[in-house]
Design a protein around this motif. Structure first.
Motif, PDB file in Angstrom:
ATOM      1  N   ILE A 239      27.703  56.340  26.521  1.00 37.49           N
ATOM      2  CA  ILE A 239      28.553  56.047  25.528  1.00 37.49           C
ATOM      3  C   ILE A 239      29.898  55.098  25.306  1.00 37.49           C
ATOM      4  CG2 ILE A 239      31.068  57.137  25.878  1.00 37.49           C
ATOM      5  CD1 ILE A 239      30.212  58.754  28.023  1.00 37.49           C
ATOM      6  N   GLN A 240      30.257  55.357  23.922  1.00 39.18           N
ATOM      7  CA  GLN A 240      30.887  53.896  23.038  1.00 39.18           C
ATOM      8  C   GLN A 240      31.861  53.980  23.788  1.00 39.18           C
ATOM      9  OE1 GLN A 240      29.039  51.019  22.532  1.00 39.18           O
ATOM     10  NE2 GLN A 240      27.265  51.671  23.652  1.00 39.18           N
ATOM     11  N   THR A 241      32.522  53.071  22.936  1.00 38.28           N
ATOM     12  CA  THR A 241      34.657  53.839  23.063  1.00 38.28           C
ATOM     13  C   THR A 241      34.565  54.531  22.047  1.00 38.28           C
ATOM     14  OG1 THR A 241      34.949  51.302  24.368  1.00 38.28           O
ATOM     15  CG2 THR A 241      36.768  52.749  22.271  1.00 38.28           C
ATOM     16  N   LYS A 242      34.017  53.843  20.732  1.00 39.89           N
ATOM     17  CA  LYS A 242      34.680  55.446  19.702  1.00 39.89           C
ATOM     18  C   LYS A 242      33.470  56.454  20.248  1.00 39.89           C
ATOM     19  CE  LYS A 242      32.830  55.570  14.683  1.00 39.89           C
ATOM     20  NZ  LYS A 242      32.052  57.363  14.626  1.00 39.89           N
ATOM     21  N   ASP A 243      33.225  57.247  20.557  1.00 39.59           N
ATOM     22  CA  ASP A 243      32.890  58.829  21.113  1.00 39.59           C
ATOM     23  C   ASP A 243      34.099  59.138  21.803  1.00 39.59           C
ATOM     24  OD1 ASP A 243      29.246  58.192  20.369  1.00 39.59           O
ATOM     25  OD2 ASP A 243      29.208  57.216  22.380  1.00 39.59           O
ATOM     26  N   ILE A 244      34.305  57.922  22.587  1.00 42.88           N
ATOM     27  CA  ILE A 244      35.845  59.213  23.155  1.00 42.88           C
ATOM     28  C   ILE A 244      36.607  59.471  22.115  1.00 42.88           C
ATOM     29  CG2 ILE A 244      36.884  58.976  25.314  1.00 42.88           C
ATOM     30  CD1 ILE A 244      34.978  57.443  26.289  1.00 42.88           C
ATOM     31  N   LEU A 245      36.010  58.068  21.046  1.00 44.43           N
ATOM     32  CA  LEU A 245      38.071  58.659  20.443  1.00 44.43           C
ATOM     33  C   LEU A 245      37.749  59.258  18.701  1.00 44.43           C
ATOM     34  CD1 LEU A 245      40.164  56.984  18.875  1.00 44.43           C
ATOM     35  CD2 LEU A 245      38.993  55.087  17.897  1.00 44.43           C
ATOM     36  N   ASP A 246      36.426  59.364  19.218  1.00 39.70           N
ATOM     37  CA  ASP A 246      35.932  60.721  18.213  1.00 39.70           C
ATOM     38  C   ASP A 246      36.156  62.172  18.981  1.00 39.70           C
ATOM     39  OD1 ASP A 246      34.971  58.590  16.314  1.00 39.70           O
ATOM     40  OD2 ASP A 246      32.628  59.074  16.720  1.00 39.70           O
ATOM     41  N   LYS A 247      35.869  61.740  19.890  1.00 38.78           N
ATOM     42  CA  LYS A 247      36.477  63.404  20.855  1.00 38.78           C
ATOM     43  C   LYS A 247      38.074  63.677  20.919  1.00 38.78           C
ATOM     44  CE  LYS A 247      35.006  67.342  22.408  1.00 38.78           C
ATOM     45  NZ  LYS A 247      33.943  68.213  21.711  1.00 38.78           N
ATOM     46  N   PHE A 248      38.271  62.340  20.742  1.00 39.09           N
ATOM     47  CA  PHE A 248      40.426  62.929  20.832  1.00 39.09           C
ATOM     48  C   PHE A 248      40.377  63.481  19.714  1.00 39.09           C
ATOM     49  CE2 PHE A 248      40.554  59.913  24.096  1.00 39.09           C
ATOM     50  CZ  PHE A 248      41.450  60.776  25.300  1.00 39.09           C
ATOM     51  N   ASN A 249      40.188  62.932  18.486  1.00 40.81           N
ATOM     52  CA  ASN A 249      40.363  63.028  16.768  1.00 40.81           C
ATOM     53  C   ASN A 249      40.033  64.434  16.404  1.00 40.81           C
ATOM     54  OD1 ASN A 249      41.224  60.502  16.516  1.00 40.81           O
ATOM     55  ND2 ASN A 249      39.496  59.635  15.528  1.00 40.81           N
ATOM     56  N   GLU A 250      39.044  64.895  17.121  1.00 44.53           N
ATOM     57  CA  GLU A 250      38.640  66.691  17.257  1.00 44.53           C
ATOM     58  C   GLU A 250      39.464  67.380  17.839  1.00 44.53           C
ATOM     59  OE1 GLU A 250      34.850  69.105  18.428  1.00 44.53           O
ATOM     60  OE2 GLU A 250      34.298  67.123  18.621  1.00 44.53           O
ATOM     61  N   ILE A 251      40.179  66.542  18.926  1.00 38.43           N
ATOM     62  CA  ILE A 251      40.676  67.501  19.348  1.00 38.43           C
ATOM     63  C   ILE A 251      42.122  67.605  18.824  1.00 38.43           C
ATOM     64  CG2 ILE A 251      42.093  67.786  22.149  1.00 38.43           C
ATOM     65  CD1 ILE A 251      39.760  66.610  23.186  1.00 38.43           C
ATOM     66  N   SER A 252      42.678  66.885  18.625  1.00 40.87           N
ATOM     67  CA  SER A 252      43.528  66.241  17.392  1.00 40.87           C
ATOM     68  C   SER A 252      43.929  67.114  16.284  1.00 40.87           C
ATOM     69  CB  SER A 252      43.904  64.703  16.963  1.00 40.87           C
ATOM     70  OG  SER A 252      44.809  64.733  16.797  1.00 40.87           O
ATOM     71  N   ILE A 253      43.227  66.963  15.959  1.00 42.71           N
ATOM     72  CA  ILE A 253      42.381  68.353  14.958  1.00 42.71           C
ATOM     73  C   ILE A 253      42.482  69.620  14.654  1.00 42.71           C
ATOM     74  CG2 ILE A 253      40.874  69.218  12.180  1.00 42.71           C
ATOM     75  CD1 ILE A 253      40.146  66.072  12.126  1.00 42.71           C
ATOM     76  N   GLU A 254      41.679  70.264  15.690  1.00 41.78           N
ATOM     77  CA  GLU A 254      41.422  71.689  16.143  1.00 41.78           C
ATOM     78  C   GLU A 254      43.553  71.830  16.351  1.00 41.78           C
ATOM     79  OE1 GLU A 254      39.170  72.051  19.528  1.00 41.78           O
ATOM     80  OE2 GLU A 254      37.448  71.227  18.659  1.00 41.78           O
ATOM     81  N   CYS A 255      43.951  70.754  17.403  1.00 39.53           N
ATOM     82  CA  CYS A 255      45.185  71.422  17.693  1.00 39.53           C
ATOM     83  C   CYS A 255      46.848  71.290  16.356  1.00 39.53           C
ATOM     84  CB  CYS A 255      46.022  70.364  18.290  1.00 39.53           C
ATOM     85  SG  CYS A 255      44.594  70.321  20.170  1.00 39.53           S
ATOM     86  N   GLY A 256      46.189  71.041  15.339  1.00 43.46           N
ATOM     87  CA  GLY A 256      46.572  70.930  14.403  1.00 43.46           C
ATOM     88  C   GLY A 256      47.435  69.587  13.992  1.00 43.46           C
ATOM     89  N   ASN A 257      47.605  68.957  15.045  1.00 40.91           N
ATOM     90  CA  ASN A 257      48.029  67.377  14.387  1.00 40.91           C
ATOM     91  C   ASN A 257      47.483  66.441  13.304  1.00 40.91           C
ATOM     92  OD1 ASN A 257      49.625  68.509  17.016  1.00 40.91           O
ATOM     93  ND2 ASN A 257      48.013  67.104  18.283  1.00 40.91           N
TER      94      ASN A 257
END
Length: 257
Positions: A239-257
């Motif tokens: 796992i790379q830091t970017k992988d987790i950051l991408d997951k955070f961004n994915e969740i943020s978009i799903e939550c409408g942020n």
């Protein structure tokens, strides 16, 4: 082994503000594992630690340590087996007492003090040796009050004090979040050394994604009371830091942020 079985936790139960934090949540942590936990605010990270430590009660499920049910064990009794370092350096030490007095308190954790001196002079050399391990020169300041130390020095002491007695689990509750970057790096290096030397089962909640990737042999990402990423061993090391950051961004978009 630590086992969380079918955990249920609600906040403000029975009111219009009721919130379900955990529903049928289960997790096992093997002896000797170092688990890094990340997640956005409200994802359940700190609630998870509080449930393990007994700081908040459960609404369902149970907690086992090496097969023993500790679900109803009070927090003060769990602390004999669990060391915890908090985000605020002030919470792990007593500022009005000297370094020596703080070390003595930690050394007697879980023991009866009775009517005797709080500081055993025969243990002073041991305390100096323990403090020397930190590399901060605190071994020569035993009679200095902890309140005058820097935040980093106090957090280093809190880490040392929480692991002085024989414990089974080390809980790190965002323990570098209140420190400047240079000091945070020092505390993380000390953390890695302490965990490795004492072979502690460790759970570290952090907002620093690099620390989550670089430290530990298991990475868990929480979201809405569930582990949406849970990787160990080779999978965790990949796992790379970017992988987790991408997951955070994915969740943020799903939550409408």
């Amino acid at each position: 082994m630590l086992e969380l079985n079918h955990i249920e936790k609600y906040y403000n139960a029975g009111t219009v503000h009721e919130m379900c934090m955990f529903h049928d949540f289960s997790m096992k942590i093997a002896k000797g594992q170092f688990v890094s936990v990340v997640g956005s605010n409200g994802s359940g990270k700190t609630s998870l630690l509080n449930i393990i430590c007994g700081s908040i009660p459960l609404d369902g499920g149970n907690i086992l340590i090496n097969g023993r049910d500790i679900t109803r064990m009070p927090e003060y009794q769990r602390q004999r087996r669990i060391g915890r370092v908090y985000q605020n350096p002030a919470m792990g030490t007593c500022p009005s007492m000297t370094i020596l007095e703080n070390m003595s308190l930690a050394d007697n954790k879980g023991k009866a003090f009775n009517l005797r001196r709080g500081t055993d002079k025969r243990r002073i050399d041991f305390y100096r040796e323990q403090l020397r391990f930190l590399g901060l020169g605190l071994e020569d300041k035993l009679h200095v009050k902890v309140g005058v130390l820097s935040g980093g020095q106090r957090q280093a002491m809190a880490l040392l004090m929480s692991t002085m007695t024989k414990i089974e689990f080390l809980i790190l509750d965002e323990h570098t979040a209140a420190l400047d970057p240079k000091t945070a790096e020092l505390i993380m290096e000390l953390t890695g050394r302490v965990v490795k030397e004492k072979k502690l089962t460790t759970i570290m909640v952090t907002h620093n994604l690099r620390y989550a990737v670089e430290y530990g042999d298991r990475l868990v990402m929480m979201h809405q009371g569930q582990a949406i990423i849970d990787e160990a061993g080779e999978a965790k090391r990949a796992i790379q830091t970017k992988d987790i950051l991408d997951k955070f961004n994915e969740i943020s978009i799903e939550c409408g942020n």
